[in-house]
Motif scaffolding. Structure first.
Motif, PDB file in Angstrom:
ATOM      1  N   ALA A  54       0.818  -1.213   0.000  1.00 47.12           N
ATOM      2  CA  ALA A  54       0.000   0.000   0.000  1.00 47.12           C
ATOM      3  C   ALA A  54       0.851   1.262   0.000  1.00 47.12           C
ATOM      4  CB  ALA A  54      -0.933  -0.009   1.202  1.00 47.12           C
ATOM      5  N   GLN A  55       1.926   1.262   0.754  1.00 49.12           N
ATOM      6  CA  GLN A  55       2.757   2.467   0.845  1.00 49.12           C
ATOM      7  C   GLN A  55       3.434   2.768  -0.496  1.00 49.12           C
ATOM      8  OE1 GLN A  55       5.371   2.435   4.183  1.00 49.12           O
ATOM      9  NE2 GLN A  55       5.365   4.647   4.305  1.00 49.12           N
ATOM     10  N   GLN A  56       3.884   1.736  -1.184  1.00 48.74           N
ATOM     11  CA  GLN A  56       4.493   1.959  -2.495  1.00 48.74           C
ATOM     12  C   GLN A  56       3.464   2.456  -3.500  1.00 48.74           C
ATOM     13  OE1 GLN A  56       6.017  -2.001  -2.885  1.00 48.74           O
ATOM     14  NE2 GLN A  56       8.126  -1.362  -2.479  1.00 48.74           N
ATOM     15  N   ASN A  57       2.246   1.931  -3.437  1.00 49.42           N
ATOM     16  CA  ASN A  57       1.183   2.409  -4.327  1.00 49.42           C
ATOM     17  C   ASN A  57       0.864   3.870  -4.085  1.00 49.42           C
ATOM     18  OD1 ASN A  57       0.667   0.157  -5.888  1.00 49.42           O
ATOM     19  ND2 ASN A  57      -0.757  -0.709  -4.406  1.00 49.42           N
ATOM     20  N   VAL A  58       0.816   4.273  -2.816  1.00 51.18           N
ATOM     21  CA  VAL A  58       0.522   5.667  -2.488  1.00 51.18           C
ATOM     22  C   VAL A  58       1.632   6.574  -2.993  1.00 51.18           C
ATOM     23  CG1 VAL A  58       0.283   7.289  -0.571  1.00 51.18           C
ATOM     24  CG2 VAL A  58      -0.983   5.153  -0.549  1.00 51.18           C
ATOM     25  N   LYS A  59       2.885   6.186  -2.801  1.00 52.73           N
ATOM     26  CA  LYS A  59       4.004   7.010  -3.262  1.00 52.73           C
ATOM     27  C   LYS A  59       3.984   7.179  -4.782  1.00 52.73           C
ATOM     28  CE  LYS A  59       7.247   6.263   0.487  1.00 52.73           C
ATOM     29  NZ  LYS A  59       7.102   7.585   1.043  1.00 52.73           N
ATOM     30  N   LYS A  60       3.684   6.113  -5.492  1.00 51.11           N
ATOM     31  CA  LYS A  60       3.624   6.203  -6.950  1.00 51.11           C
ATOM     32  C   LYS A  60       2.451   7.059  -7.410  1.00 51.11           C
ATOM     33  CE  LYS A  60       6.033   1.909  -7.866  1.00 51.11           C
ATOM     34  NZ  LYS A  60       7.238   2.380  -8.483  1.00 51.11           N
ATOM     35  N   SER A  61       1.323   6.952  -6.732  1.00 48.57           N
ATOM     36  CA  SER A  61       0.163   7.759  -7.135  1.00 48.57           C
ATOM     37  C   SER A  61       0.420   9.239  -6.873  1.00 48.57           C
ATOM     38  CB  SER A  61      -1.104   7.290  -6.421  1.00 48.57           C
ATOM     39  OG  SER A  61      -1.074   7.632  -5.059  1.00 48.57           O
ATOM     40  N   VAL A  62       1.092   9.563  -5.781  1.00 51.10           N
ATOM     41  CA  VAL A  62       1.430  10.965  -5.498  1.00 51.10           C
ATOM     42  C   VAL A  62       2.373  11.495  -6.567  1.00 51.10           C
ATOM     43  CG1 VAL A  62       2.691  12.480  -3.911  1.00 51.10           C
ATOM     44  CG2 VAL A  62       1.005  10.875  -3.029  1.00 51.10           C
ATOM     45  N   PHE A  63       3.364  10.708  -6.925  1.00 51.80           N
ATOM     46  CA  PHE A  63       4.337  11.130  -7.936  1.00 51.80           C
ATOM     47  C   PHE A  63       3.652  11.372  -9.273  1.00 51.80           C
ATOM     48  CE2 PHE A  63       7.417  10.047 -11.274  1.00 51.80           C
ATOM     49  CZ  PHE A  63       8.382  10.993 -11.009  1.00 51.80           C
ATOM     50  N   VAL A  64       2.815  10.449  -9.701  1.00 46.47           N
ATOM     51  CA  VAL A  64       2.167  10.566 -11.010  1.00 46.47           C
ATOM     52  C   VAL A  64       1.158  11.711 -11.022  1.00 46.47           C
ATOM     53  CG1 VAL A  64       0.596   9.388 -12.607  1.00 46.47           C
ATOM     54  CG2 VAL A  64       2.552   8.174 -11.659  1.00 46.47           C
ATOM     55  N   THR A  65       0.301  11.782 -10.007  1.00 46.19           N
ATOM     56  CA  THR A  65      -0.754  12.786 -10.001  1.00 46.19           C
ATOM     57  C   THR A  65      -0.197  14.191  -9.829  1.00 46.19           C
ATOM     58  OG1 THR A  65      -2.249  11.143  -9.074  1.00 46.19           O
ATOM     59  CG2 THR A  65      -2.925  13.445  -8.921  1.00 46.19           C
ATOM     60  N   THR A  66       0.685  14.375  -8.866  1.00 42.88           N
ATOM     61  CA  THR A  66       1.272  15.696  -8.651  1.00 42.88           C
ATOM     62  C   THR A  66       2.142  16.100  -9.831  1.00 42.88           C
ATOM     63  OG1 THR A  66       1.250  15.291  -6.281  1.00 42.88           O
ATOM     64  CG2 THR A  66       2.639  17.089  -7.059  1.00 42.88           C
ATOM     65  N   GLY A  67       2.905  15.173 -10.344  1.00 44.62           N
ATOM     66  CA  GLY A  67       3.756  15.465 -11.494  1.00 44.62           C
ATOM     67  C   GLY A  67       2.965  15.875 -12.717  1.00 44.62           C
ATOM     68  N   SER A  68       1.883  15.161 -12.999  1.00 35.15           N
ATOM     69  CA  SER A  68       1.084  15.511 -14.173  1.00 35.15           C
ATOM     70  C   SER A  68       0.390  16.859 -13.984  1.00 35.15           C
ATOM     71  CB  SER A  68       0.061  14.421 -14.471  1.00 35.15           C
ATOM     72  OG  SER A  68      -0.856  14.287 -13.416  1.00 35.15           O
ATOM     73  N   SER A  69      -0.043  17.158 -12.768  1.00 35.31           N
ATOM     74  CA  SER A  69      -0.661  18.463 -12.521  1.00 35.31           C
ATOM     75  C   SER A  69       0.341  19.589 -12.713  1.00 35.31           C
ATOM     76  CB  SER A  69      -1.225  18.527 -11.101  1.00 35.31           C
ATOM     77  OG  SER A  69      -2.305  17.667 -10.955  1.00 35.31           O
ATOM     78  N   LEU A  70       1.548  19.399 -12.227  1.00 34.19           N
ATOM     79  CA  LEU A  70       2.562  20.446 -12.357  1.00 34.19           C
ATOM     80  C   LEU A  70       3.026  20.614 -13.807  1.00 34.19           C
ATOM     81  CD1 LEU A  70       4.613  19.892  -9.088  1.00 34.19           C
ATOM     82  CD2 LEU A  70       2.839  21.589  -9.555  1.00 34.19           C
ATOM     83  N   ILE A  71       3.088  19.514 -14.553  1.00 38.96           N
ATOM     84  CA  ILE A  71       3.445  19.622 -15.971  1.00 38.96           C
ATOM     85  C   ILE A  71       2.339  20.362 -16.725  1.00 38.96           C
ATOM     86  CG2 ILE A  71       3.752  18.291 -18.101  1.00 38.96           C
ATOM     87  CD1 ILE A  71       5.271  16.219 -16.373  1.00 38.96           C
ATOM     88  N   GLY A  72       1.093  20.029 -16.434  1.00 40.18           N
ATOM     89  CA  GLY A  72      -0.025  20.742 -17.051  1.00 40.18           C
ATOM     90  C   GLY A  72      -0.020  22.214 -16.699  1.00 40.18           C
ATOM     91  N   ALA A  73       0.273  22.520 -15.446  1.00 41.53           N
ATOM     92  CA  ALA A  73       0.337  23.919 -15.021  1.00 41.53           C
ATOM     93  C   ALA A  73       1.459  24.654 -15.756  1.00 41.53           C
ATOM     94  CB  ALA A  73       0.557  24.000 -13.514  1.00 41.53           C
TER      95      ALA A  73
END
Length: 85
Positions: free
Chosen positions: A14-33
């Protein structure tokens, strides 16, 4: 394509899944921004600036909320497993 680098045989916890989801979601939002900031620089359209600010805020807010969730529920999972054994 070299598939030896990506080991799909081991499931993520679960912890690895959460870390990957934070990386992907935050990263894509910042790239879009970033793309909206670039579009604003070329067009001077306030909607692009508003979208960039909203995307930046939502990406950082997501990371903050998930970090608090992780601290509350996932950081104690090792201690709980030891106590339950």
């Amino acid at each position: 394509m070299n598939n030896k680098k990506l080991d799909m045989s081991k499931p993520l916890n679960a912890q690895q899944n959460v870390k990957k989801s934070v990386f992907v979601t935050t990263g894509s939002s910042l790239i879009g921004a970033l793309l909206f900031f670039v579009a604003y620089a070329f067009t001077d359209n306030a909607w692009f600036l508003a979208a960039a600010v909203i995307l930046t805020g939502s990406g950082l807010a997501f990371a903050y909320v998930i970090k608090k969730f992780e601290d509350k529920y996932l950081s104690n999972s090792d201690e709980n497993q030891i106590a339950n054994e």
